[in-house]
Write a protein that holds these residues in place. Structure first.
Motif, PDB file in Angstrom:
ATOM      1  N   MET A 165       7.250  -4.445 -17.533  1.00 52.04           N
ATOM      2  CA  MET A 165       6.829  -3.237 -16.830  1.00 52.04           C
ATOM      3  C   MET A 165       7.347  -3.221 -15.389  1.00 52.04           C
ATOM      4  SD  MET A 165       2.837  -3.963 -16.005  1.00 52.04           S
ATOM      5  CE  MET A 165       2.348  -5.343 -14.946  1.00 52.04           C
ATOM      6  N   LYS A 166       7.433  -1.994 -14.876  1.00 54.58           N
ATOM      7  CA  LYS A 166       7.812  -1.803 -13.481  1.00 54.58           C
ATOM      8  C   LYS A 166       6.723  -1.041 -12.735  1.00 54.58           C
ATOM      9  CE  LYS A 166      12.799  -1.834 -14.345  1.00 54.58           C
ATOM     10  NZ  LYS A 166      14.066  -1.062 -14.227  1.00 54.58           N
ATOM     11  N   ALA A 167       5.484  -1.094 -13.263  1.00 53.41           N
ATOM     12  CA  ALA A 167       4.369  -0.362 -12.660  1.00 53.41           C
ATOM     13  C   ALA A 167       4.060  -0.928 -11.278  1.00 53.41           C
ATOM     14  CB  ALA A 167       3.131  -0.472 -13.553  1.00 53.41           C
ATOM     15  N   PRO A 168       4.324  -0.177 -10.212  1.00 50.05           N
ATOM     16  CA  PRO A 168       4.136  -0.702  -8.861  1.00 50.05           C
ATOM     17  C   PRO A 168       2.687  -1.057  -8.545  1.00 50.05           C
ATOM     18  CG  PRO A 168       4.582   1.661  -8.803  1.00 50.05           C
ATOM     19  CD  PRO A 168       4.836   1.211 -10.195  1.00 50.05           C
ATOM     20  N   GLY A 169       1.726  -0.304  -9.130  1.00 48.60           N
ATOM     21  CA  GLY A 169       0.318  -0.569  -8.846  1.00 48.60           C
ATOM     22  C   GLY A 169      -0.111  -1.969  -9.239  1.00 48.60           C
ATOM     23  N   PHE A 170       0.201  -2.361 -10.461  1.00 44.12           N
ATOM     24  CA  PHE A 170      -0.192  -3.682 -10.956  1.00 44.12           C
ATOM     25  C   PHE A 170       0.596  -4.790 -10.255  1.00 44.12           C
ATOM     26  CE2 PHE A 170      -0.673  -7.225 -13.834  1.00 44.12           C
ATOM     27  CZ  PHE A 170      -1.946  -7.071 -14.333  1.00 44.12           C
ATOM     28  N   ILE A 171       1.878  -4.534 -10.040  1.00 43.45           N
ATOM     29  CA  ILE A 171       2.729  -5.534  -9.392  1.00 43.45           C
ATOM     30  C   ILE A 171       2.275  -5.792  -7.956  1.00 43.45           C
ATOM     31  CG2 ILE A 171       5.081  -5.978  -8.550  1.00 43.45           C
ATOM     32  CD1 ILE A 171       6.052  -4.394 -11.061  1.00 43.45           C
ATOM     33  N   LYS A 175       0.699  -9.088  -5.936  1.00 46.32           N
ATOM     34  CA  LYS A 175       1.264  -9.614  -4.682  1.00 46.32           C
ATOM     35  C   LYS A 175       0.195  -9.773  -3.603  1.00 46.32           C
ATOM     36  CE  LYS A 175       6.002  -7.879  -5.238  1.00 46.32           C
ATOM     37  NZ  LYS A 175       7.013  -6.921  -4.715  1.00 46.32           N
ATOM     38  N   PHE A 176      -0.696  -8.795  -3.491  1.00 47.72           N
ATOM     39  CA  PHE A 176      -1.754  -8.843  -2.479  1.00 47.72           C
ATOM     40  C   PHE A 176      -2.726  -9.992  -2.755  1.00 47.72           C
ATOM     41  CE2 PHE A 176      -0.122  -4.864  -1.126  1.00 47.72           C
ATOM     42  CZ  PHE A 176      -0.613  -4.631   0.155  1.00 47.72           C
ATOM     43  N   ILE A 177      -3.009 -10.219  -4.040  1.00 44.62           N
ATOM     44  CA  ILE A 177      -3.905 -11.331  -4.399  1.00 44.62           C
ATOM     45  C   ILE A 177      -3.235 -12.660  -4.074  1.00 44.62           C
ATOM     46  CG2 ILE A 177      -5.013 -12.510  -6.350  1.00 44.62           C
ATOM     47  CD1 ILE A 177      -5.382  -9.702  -7.599  1.00 44.62           C
ATOM     48  N   LYS A 178      -1.945 -12.751  -4.377  1.00 44.40           N
ATOM     49  CA  LYS A 178      -1.209 -13.982  -4.111  1.00 44.40           C
ATOM     50  C   LYS A 178      -1.177 -14.306  -2.620  1.00 44.40           C
ATOM     51  CE  LYS A 178       3.128 -16.306  -5.282  1.00 44.40           C
ATOM     52  NZ  LYS A 178       4.434 -16.174  -5.974  1.00 44.40           N
ATOM     53  N   ARG A 179      -1.089 -13.268  -1.782  1.00 44.85           N
ATOM     54  CA  ARG A 179      -1.050 -13.467  -0.327  1.00 44.85           C
ATOM     55  C   ARG A 179      -2.453 -13.556   0.272  1.00 44.85           C
ATOM     56  NH1 ARG A 179       3.547  -8.783   0.595  1.00 44.85           N
ATOM     57  NH2 ARG A 179       5.293  -9.949  -0.312  1.00 44.85           N
ATOM     58  N   VAL A 268       1.020   0.776  -0.321  1.00 49.68           N
ATOM     59  CA  VAL A 268      -0.316   1.287  -0.610  1.00 49.68           C
ATOM     60  C   VAL A 268      -0.433   2.683  -0.007  1.00 49.68           C
ATOM     61  CG1 VAL A 268      -2.802   0.955  -0.301  1.00 49.68           C
ATOM     62  CG2 VAL A 268      -1.321  -1.035  -0.577  1.00 49.68           C
ATOM     63  N   ASN A 269      -1.006   3.623  -0.771  1.00 54.11           N
ATOM     64  CA  ASN A 269      -1.236   4.972  -0.256  1.00 54.11           C
ATOM     65  C   ASN A 269      -2.627   5.442  -0.675  1.00 54.11           C
ATOM     66  OD1 ASN A 269      -1.000   5.641  -2.981  1.00 54.11           O
ATOM     67  ND2 ASN A 269       1.150   6.203  -2.777  1.00 54.11           N
ATOM     68  N   LYS A 270      -2.921   6.690  -0.397  1.00 51.94           N
ATOM     69  CA  LYS A 270      -4.253   7.220  -0.702  1.00 51.94           C
ATOM     70  C   LYS A 270      -4.548   7.158  -2.192  1.00 51.94           C
ATOM     71  CE  LYS A 270      -7.208  11.259   0.028  1.00 51.94           C
ATOM     72  NZ  LYS A 270      -7.287  12.655   0.526  1.00 51.94           N
ATOM     73  N   GLU A 271      -3.539   7.447  -3.037  1.00 54.80           N
ATOM     74  CA  GLU A 271      -3.717   7.409  -4.484  1.00 54.80           C
ATOM     75  C   GLU A 271      -4.040   5.993  -4.962  1.00 54.80           C
ATOM     76  OE1 GLU A 271      -1.234   9.026  -2.960  1.00 54.80           O
ATOM     77  OE2 GLU A 271      -2.030  11.033  -3.361  1.00 54.80           O
TER      78      GLU A 271
END
Length: 289
Positions: A165-171, A175-179, A268-271
């Motif tokens: 997948m290339k779904a930016p939300g999950f990816i 990344k945020f959890i890893k950091r 990250v955006n409002k959505e």
């Protein structure tokens, strides 16, 4: 399946590629069409003005995986105008056809802003994004089509996830959890609605295999608590859990708007924030949660 010729439209996209692999595994013969690549009788051929007409005429089952959910300027042409083109070519054949159309649970848009709402097949559509509105326009063309020789199945998946997948939300979540900079928005009881690509392609295969052709709409999704997904990612990345911090939505929106003012590419955006704070669940009549 031996007497059912199948055409996959949009086979170079994420869902299309997964479907191609599924059919290859099951040794099913099929043709493929996309803007960049066309396969006819297992041979790659050049594009031409009449090639899509020929492919639709030669195949009994048409699976439409074409769609655009990132570039807004292409959404109307790919989610609506292309469906209109397909239906016109199907009508032109004057043959019995089966159309399997991949839509989206995004057509229920406004309900994701409600607290603890449950979406089901009986829920009325109410899209709010351009993506969802164009997807619903495409659906309505199919439903309102008067061709009695055409039978359809519309599938509304939630966000499709899988190995490729290339779904930016999950990816980006990963990344945020890893950091170690991930925080919960509004509530720790947020819900995420996903469907595995294997579940989706298996459903499409079963519809193709079925001899009973009906005009129907399926929701396909499984919902999970966001905190369960966070723990899953932490476990797979071998990250030690840390304190669960919850930030009010209005404060998170202000922070993100400030960051995006200085960096328009901030992931990250409002959505995204809305998606991380929803408690709405999608109830599928196909899978248990």
């Amino acid at each position: 399946m031996k007497n059912k010729k199948i055409l996959i439209l949009g086979h170079t996209g994420f869902v299309g590629r997964e479907l191609v692999e599924e059919f290859k595994t099951k040794k099913i013969k099929f043709d493929c069409y996309s803007r960049s690549q066309i396969t006819y009788n297992n041979k790659k051929i050049k594009n031409s003005p009449k090639i899509l007409d020929k492919l639709i005429r030669d195949n009994k089952i048409i699976i439409n995986c074409v769609g655009e959910n990132i570039e807004t300027k292409y959404m109307n042409s790919r989610n609506y105008i292309f469906v209109k083109k397909i239906l016109k070519l199907i009508d032109k054949t004057n043959q019995k056809k089966k159309l399997i159309h991949i839509s989206s649970c995004a057509v229920y848009g406004s309900y994701f802003h409600l607290k603890n709402f449950l979406i089901s097949e009986n829920t009325l559509t109410n899209p709010i994004s351009k993506y969802a509105k164009t997807k619903l326009k495409g659906e309505r063309l199919i439903i309102q089509n008067k061709n009695k020789k055409l039978k359809y199945t519309i599938i509304r998946p939630s966000q499709v996830v899988g190995k490729n997948m290339k779904a930016p939300g999950f990816i980006n979540l990963s990344k945020f959890i890893k950091r170690r900079i991930f925080v919960y928005v509004s509530t720790i009881d947020a819900v995420r609605n996903y469907v595995n690509s294997k579940d989706l392609t298996s459903l499409i295969f079963e519809i193709c295999k079925s001899n009973k052709i009906k005009n129907n709409i399926y929701i396909i999704s499984r919902y999970s608590r966001l905190k369960s997904i966070v723990k899953f990612i932490e476990k797979n990345q071998k990250i030690k859990s840390y304190f669960n911090f919850v930030i009010p939505k209005f404060l998170m929106v202000s922070i993100v708007n400030t960051l995006r003012f200085f960096n328009k590419n901030f992931p990250v955006n409002k959505e995204t924030i809305e998606g991380l704070s929803t408690t709405t669940k999608i109830k599928s009549n196909i899978f248990k949660d």
